[in-house]
Design a protein around this motif. Sequence first.
Motif, short mmCIF file in Angstrom:
data_model
loop_
_atom_site.label_atom_id
_atom_site.label_comp_id
_atom_site.label_asym_id
_atom_site.label_seq_id
_atom_site.Cartn_x
_atom_site.Cartn_y
_atom_site.Cartn_z
N ARG A 30 0.90 -1.18 0.00
CA ARG A 30 0.23 0.03 0.10
C ARG A 30 0.86 1.10 -0.18
NH1 ARG A 30 -2.70 -0.10 5.28
NH2 ARG A 30 -1.10 1.02 5.77
N CYS A 31 0.51 2.11 -0.73
CA CYS A 31 1.56 3.27 -0.84
C CYS A 31 1.91 4.10 0.54
CB CYS A 31 0.96 4.32 -2.18
SG CYS A 31 -0.66 5.27 -1.51
N ASP A 32 0.89 4.17 1.26
CA ASP A 32 1.29 4.85 2.72
C ASP A 32 2.29 3.79 3.53
OD1 ASP A 32 -0.91 3.26 3.38
OD2 ASP A 32 -1.82 4.86 4.27
N LEU A 33 2.28 2.85 3.49
CA LEU A 33 3.25 1.74 4.44
C LEU A 33 4.38 2.35 4.65
CD1 LEU A 33 1.78 -1.05 5.21
CD2 LEU A 33 4.03 -1.90 4.11
N SER A 34 4.65 2.40 5.85
CA SER A 34 5.97 3.04 6.63
C SER A 34 6.62 2.13 7.32
CB SER A 34 5.39 3.81 7.76
OG SER A 34 4.91 3.22 8.58
N ASP A 37 5.12 0.29 10.06
CA ASP A 37 4.05 -0.84 9.51
C ASP A 37 4.95 -1.99 9.43
OD1 ASP A 37 1.80 0.98 9.46
OD2 ASP A 37 2.34 1.74 7.79
N THR A 63 8.22 -0.14 -1.41
CA THR A 63 7.41 -0.19 -2.58
C THR A 63 6.77 -1.42 -2.43
OG1 THR A 63 8.27 1.62 -3.60
CG2 THR A 63 6.95 0.33 -5.03
N ARG A 88 -2.68 -4.69 3.32
CA ARG A 88 -1.41 -3.64 3.27
C ARG A 88 -0.86 -3.85 2.05
NH1 ARG A 88 0.33 -4.91 9.53
NH2 ARG A 88 -0.24 -6.90 8.67
#
Length: 155
Positions: A30-34, A37, A63, A88
């Motif tokens: 998912r593009c906002d995975l940190s 996470d 990514t 995710r």
Amino acid sequence: MVPAARTTVQRKLSVPSRSITSLIYVSTARCDLSLEDFLGIMTVSQRNNQRLGITGLLVFNGTNFMQCLEGDKAATNDCLRKIGSDERHNGITILSHELKANPEFSGWHMAGRYLPAEQCLGEASLSVLLADDAVSEATRTLFQSFRSLGGLPRS
């Protein structure tokens, strides 16, 4: 009349008596995975995999994910189904699926490495993991090639 002597030929089977399932997949995060996470995923994976007798390696480049799962066929398949339903990430593509006599990452319920492409972090520690004699050349090549997926080109 004397019965003919019977000759018994014993053949060594090519499939080990206790083989494990080994699979490697990639997916898109998912593009906002940190990083936080990812660390949370690692914590849960290590706990669950220890309980299920699964070993492996999970790498995240900011990514994409690449993961090797190893263990009993039923446990490995069940784990992959759970991973597949995790929101995710998506687009799971299996790169390798085979039976092996021994795990490649036996010392790790789930080793993990974060390899953000723009920072080149974690490469040395990944290289150390992949240098183990138990890791096949095919697995080593897949994980080394993963470095470039979704990342920035090297300068």
